[in-house]
Design a protein around this motif. Sequence first.
Motif, PDB file in Angstrom:
ATOM      1  N   ASN A 185     -48.047  70.245   2.131  1.00 29.91           N
ATOM      2  CA  ASN A 185     -47.851  68.868   2.586  1.00 29.91           C
ATOM      3  C   ASN A 185     -48.542  68.677   3.943  1.00 29.91           C
ATOM      4  O   ASN A 185     -48.840  69.651   4.625  1.00 29.91           O
ATOM      5  N   PRO A 186     -48.803  67.421   4.346  1.00 30.64           N
ATOM      6  CA  PRO A 186     -49.607  67.197   5.553  1.00 30.64           C
ATOM      7  C   PRO A 186     -49.098  67.878   6.825  1.00 30.64           C
ATOM      8  O   PRO A 186     -49.899  68.360   7.622  1.00 30.64           O
ATOM      9  N   VAL A 187     -47.790  67.973   7.022  1.00 28.20           N
ATOM     10  CA  VAL A 187     -47.292  68.601   8.245  1.00 28.20           C
ATOM     11  C   VAL A 187     -47.550  70.110   8.207  1.00 28.20           C
ATOM     12  O   VAL A 187     -48.227  70.673   9.081  1.00 28.20           O
ATOM     13  N   ALA A 188     -47.043  70.754   7.155  1.00 28.65           N
ATOM     14  CA  ALA A 188     -47.239  72.199   7.033  1.00 28.65           C
ATOM     15  C   ALA A 188     -48.730  72.489   6.885  1.00 28.65           C
ATOM     16  O   ALA A 188     -49.238  73.505   7.375  1.00 28.65           O
ATOM     17  N   GLY A 189     -49.428  71.590   6.225  1.00 28.25           N
ATOM     18  CA  GLY A 189     -50.859  71.769   5.975  1.00 28.25           C
ATOM     19  C   GLY A 189     -51.658  71.795   7.263  1.00 28.25           C
ATOM     20  O   GLY A 189     -52.499  72.675   7.470  1.00 28.25           O
ATOM     21  N   MET A 190     -51.393  70.851   8.167  1.00 30.13           N
ATOM     22  CA  MET A 190     -52.132  70.824   9.423  1.00 30.13           C
ATOM     23  C   MET A 190     -51.827  72.080  10.234  1.00 30.13           C
ATOM     24  O   MET A 190     -52.717  72.666  10.850  1.00 30.13           O
ATOM     25  N   ALA A 191     -50.562  72.488  10.216  1.00 34.22           N
ATOM     26  CA  ALA A 191     -50.188  73.690  10.965  1.00 34.22           C
ATOM     27  C   ALA A 191     -50.914  74.914  10.393  1.00 34.22           C
ATOM     28  O   ALA A 191     -51.465  75.734  11.124  1.00 34.22           O
ATOM     29  N   TRP A 192     -50.938  74.974   9.061  1.00 32.20           N
ATOM     30  CA  TRP A 192     -51.568  76.124   8.416  1.00 32.20           C
ATOM     31  C   TRP A 192     -53.073  76.157   8.672  1.00 32.20           C
ATOM     32  O   TRP A 192     -53.643  77.189   9.003  1.00 32.20           O
ATOM     33  N   LEU A 193     -53.708  75.005   8.544  1.00 33.69           N
ATOM     34  CA  LEU A 193     -55.158  74.938   8.756  1.00 33.69           C
ATOM     35  C   LEU A 193     -55.511  75.292  10.197  1.00 33.69           C
ATOM     36  O   LEU A 193     -56.492  75.993  10.458  1.00 33.69           O
ATOM     37  N   ALA A 194     -54.684  74.799  11.131  1.00 30.33           N
ATOM     38  CA  ALA A 194     -54.943  75.105  12.540  1.00 30.33           C
ATOM     39  C   ALA A 194     -54.823  76.612  12.758  1.00 30.33           C
ATOM     40  O   ALA A 194     -55.683  77.233  13.394  1.00 30.33           O
TER      41      ALA A 194
END
Length: 448
Positions: free
Chosen positions: A69-78
């Motif tokens: 999902n966008p929240v976990a996704g941004m954290a993971w990508l970062a």
Amino acid sequence: MRSHWTNRWMFMMATAGSAVGLGNIWKFPYMTGTNGGSAFVLVYLLCVAMIGLPLMMTEIMLGRRAQRNPVAGMAWLAAESGGSAWWKTLGFMGIATGVLILSFYSVVAGWVLEYGSRAVQGGFIGLTVEQAKHQFADFVSNPLALLFWHSLFIVMTVVVVARGVTSGLERANKIMMPTLAAMLLILFGYSLAIGDMSQSLTFMFSADFSKITPSAVLAAMGHAFFTLSLGMGAVMAYGSYLQRHVSIARASFYVVLADTAIALIAGMTIFAIVFANQMEPAAGPGLLFQTLPVAFGQMPGGTLFATVFFVLVCFAAWTSSISLVEPAVSWLNENLSMPRTRATAVVGGVAWLLGVVALLSFNEWSDVTLFGLGAFDVLDKLTTNILLPLGGLLMAVFAIWVMRETHVQEELGLNNRHYRNWRWVTRYIVPTAITLVFLNLMGWLPFV
Ligand code: PFF
């Protein structure tokens, strides 16, 4: 295992379903009308091509790479690229934006439901321009009527989203999208016969640069984001359910093309009717509801046609609203382990409450304003003109300056030349254009 779209058509259909909605059929025509016509259309088309298409690819790419999902996704990508964990804030911003948009979106979808029910009852037969205008004004001044339809639409959204990706979202999209396109074409054909198409085309396409004002430019750019569902993680959430082998560029191109075509057809149709009946193109948010019923009332079989039309517009709104809550719901579900059903109910409840405030701004609370705008307009302007472009800007910055280039290139899967083009536009054009429009709005630049 997260669920995925059954195939690439389902993804495209769902993303097009998110993009095509009230933004195309209700908002684009009325904004074109209030912003002076062709100049607005021209800037909007430029924004769609130069900012919308590359960002559509960027957002799908972020989602598919992250598979979250966008929240976990941004954290993971970062984390994957050694960036700051703060990037997940962008995911939260998207969640908030989606809920804010749904609140006023649902109010307008409620108008569509009301007009659908009037259509079934033959309410448009012999309707005059004046009557259509008064009926709309009477309707929005009645808070209980607005509340009823708004609540119904929120429930409809919650029911589909609660069922999850394949059984809920896919099934809804598969049937509704193609039918809507066909109906719109028939309506366009009819407006060729009864409307003033040549004046409609002049109004929309004969570029009149004198009408380009800073606020029209901002409105056009904001609308490009709104209509393509960009900048808040809806497309990212959908991209996260996409299988690896699908071409992101091709899917993005078709979605953008379909969305733009539908908006232009809706606009041409409505203005042909406006000009043939000496109506006011700048009527504002009521434009759709004051014009089409008059045309339906005159055409043979108009009652049936009007009914089908409003039902389909409602479907278009529905396939968009489900994407508005998807970032929030998938986050609550995946990160806070809330069952999908409960998560959807929570998100729907918050949007419902805000929507009540929005609908009261048409009647009981019409004198409560912020910066001279009522609650409905505040929600619309804040999300469309500020939060979505800001979200898009940050996504472009993230893809270019935070992510490792090899990851981006691998995920986009473009050939070298296309990749270079995407990168150049996303690096220079997208951030510069958005920043300039913002600065211009704040009066820091003298472009008038
Ligand atoms: N694109 C939708 C429309 O044009 O009606 C509205 C929308 C849906 C905006 C989803 C943003 C979004 F994330």
